[in-house]
Enzyme design. Structure first.
Site, PDB file in Angstrom:
ATOM      1  N   SER A 183      -2.714  -8.100   2.920  1.00 41.97           N
ATOM      2  CA  SER A 183      -3.010  -7.893   4.339  1.00 41.97           C
ATOM      3  C   SER A 183      -3.432  -9.188   5.017  1.00 41.97           C
ATOM      4  O   SER A 183      -3.139  -9.396   6.204  1.00 41.97           O
ATOM      5  CB  SER A 183      -4.108  -6.846   4.507  1.00 41.97           C
ATOM      6  OG  SER A 183      -3.660  -5.604   4.045  1.00 41.97           O
ATOM      7  N   HIS A 231       0.845  -1.211   0.000  1.00 39.00           N
ATOM      8  CA  HIS A 231       0.000   0.000   0.000  1.00 39.00           C
ATOM      9  C   HIS A 231       0.881   1.263   0.000  1.00 39.00           C
ATOM     10  O   HIS A 231       0.613   2.221  -0.728  1.00 39.00           O
ATOM     11  CB  HIS A 231      -0.889   0.027   1.258  1.00 39.00           C
ATOM     12  CG  HIS A 231      -1.857  -1.108   1.357  1.00 39.00           C
ATOM     13  ND1 HIS A 231      -1.965  -1.908   2.471  1.00 39.00           N
ATOM     14  CD2 HIS A 231      -2.776  -1.588   0.478  1.00 39.00           C
ATOM     15  CE1 HIS A 231      -2.918  -2.809   2.272  1.00 39.00           C
ATOM     16  NE2 HIS A 231      -3.417  -2.653   1.080  1.00 39.00           N
ATOM     17  N   LYS A 243     -18.359  -6.196   8.078  1.00 35.93           N
ATOM     18  CA  LYS A 243     -17.118  -6.930   7.839  1.00 35.93           C
ATOM     19  C   LYS A 243     -16.326  -7.049   9.139  1.00 35.93           C
ATOM     20  O   LYS A 243     -16.114  -6.059   9.827  1.00 35.93           O
ATOM     21  CB  LYS A 243     -16.296  -6.189   6.775  1.00 35.93           C
ATOM     22  CG  LYS A 243     -15.295  -7.069   6.062  1.00 35.93           C
ATOM     23  CD  LYS A 243     -14.754  -6.349   4.844  1.00 35.93           C
ATOM     24  CE  LYS A 243     -13.456  -6.986   4.374  1.00 35.93           C
ATOM     25  NZ  LYS A 243     -12.836  -6.241   3.297  1.00 35.93           N
ATOM     26  N   ARG A 281      -2.026  -6.271  -8.292  1.00 35.63           N
ATOM     27  CA  ARG A 281      -0.929  -7.232  -8.121  1.00 35.63           C
ATOM     28  C   ARG A 281      -0.990  -8.335  -9.160  1.00 35.63           C
ATOM     29  O   ARG A 281       0.019  -8.773  -9.689  1.00 35.63           O
ATOM     30  CB  ARG A 281      -0.998  -7.877  -6.722  1.00 35.63           C
ATOM     31  CG  ARG A 281      -0.634  -6.936  -5.601  1.00 35.63           C
ATOM     32  CD  ARG A 281      -1.153  -7.437  -4.287  1.00 35.63           C
ATOM     33  NE  ARG A 281      -2.603  -7.407  -4.284  1.00 35.63           N
ATOM     34  CZ  ARG A 281      -3.354  -7.644  -3.220  1.00 35.63           C
ATOM     35  NH1 ARG A 281      -2.792  -7.952  -2.074  1.00 35.63           N
ATOM     36  NH2 ARG A 281      -4.668  -7.582  -3.308  1.00 35.63           N
TER      37      ARG A 281
END
Ligand code: ADP
Length: 160
Positions: A129, A18, A42, A91
Site C-alpha cells: 500500500s 489484499h 496513525k 510476501r
C-alpha cells in the site's frame, strides 16, 4: 459452527494483493470480515470511511465478505464477532518476522484465536500500500495495483 475469519489491516489503500488473499481464503472460511484498523495515532492517506467504501465496492457481489472498522486489540474484535481466525498475508521474510511476533502475542492474549497465513502469489509480492500511495501522491497511475472496482480518481487522499 460458522468459520469466521477477520482480515485486519490498514488497507490504505486496498490492493490486488489484499484481494488475492481474501479470494483464496473464501475457500477455507464461511465468512471473512475485512476489518480496517482505525488507529487515531496513525496518520493515514485515505480516511477510514473511504477505505471501507473502496473495499465494499470490491466485494459488493460477495455476501460472505463483510467490511468493518475497529479500534483496540484485534483479538478483542475477533472474540466480539465470534471469529476464531485472523487472516494475514505473507510476501517476504520481513513480513514473516513481523507477523510471527504479532501472531505469537495474539495467541498469548487469546488462545482460541488462530492466525492463518497465506503466501502471496509471486506477482503480488512487490505490491504494498505504501508504494501505491507514493504513486498516487506523485500523480502516477496506480490503477493496475488496485482491484478494478476501485476507481482511484473518485477518491481524494489527505496529504501528510
Ligand atoms: P498492516 O498495517 O496491518 O500491515 P496492510 O494493509 O499493510 O496492514 O496489510 C494487511 C495484511 O495484508 C498484512 O498481513 C499484509 O502482510 C498483507 N498484505 C499486504 N500487501 C499484500 C500483498 N501484496 N500480497 C499479500 N498480502 C499482502
Amino acid at each position: 459452527m460458522k468459520k469466521i475469519a477477520v482480515f485486519p489491516g490498514s488497507f490504505d489503500p486496498f490492493t490486488i494483493g489484499h484481494e488475492g488473499i481474501v479470494k483464496r481464503a473464501l475457500n477455507l472460511f464461511d465468512e471473512i470480515i475485512i476489518a480496517v484498523g482505525a488507529n487515531a495515532l496513525k496518520k493515514n492517506y485515505y480516511p477510514v470511511h473511504v477505505r471501507k467504501e473502496m473495499i465494499g465496492r470490491v466485494f459488493q457481489d460477495e455476501p460472505r465478505v463483510k467490511v468493518d472498522h475497529y479500534e483496540g486489540l484485534t483479538v478483542d474484535y475477533c472474540i466480539r464477532h465470534n471469529a476464531r481466525y485472523i487472516l494475514r498475508g505473507l510476501r517476504t521474510a520481513a513480513d514473516f518476522e513481523f507477523e510471527r511476533a504479532i501472531a505469537q502475542v495474539n495467541k498469548a492474549l487469546a488462545a482460541d484465536v488462530e492466525s492463518v497465513f497465506f503466501l502471496t502469489i509471486p506477482e503480488h509480492s512487490p505490491i504494498n500500500s505504501s508504494i501505491v500511495r507514493d504513486i498516487i501522491r506523485s500523480g502516477g497511475d496506480a490503477s493496475r495495483f488496485v482491484p478494478a472496482a476501485i476507481k482511484l480518481k473518485d477518491y481524494k487522499g489527505e496529504e501528510e
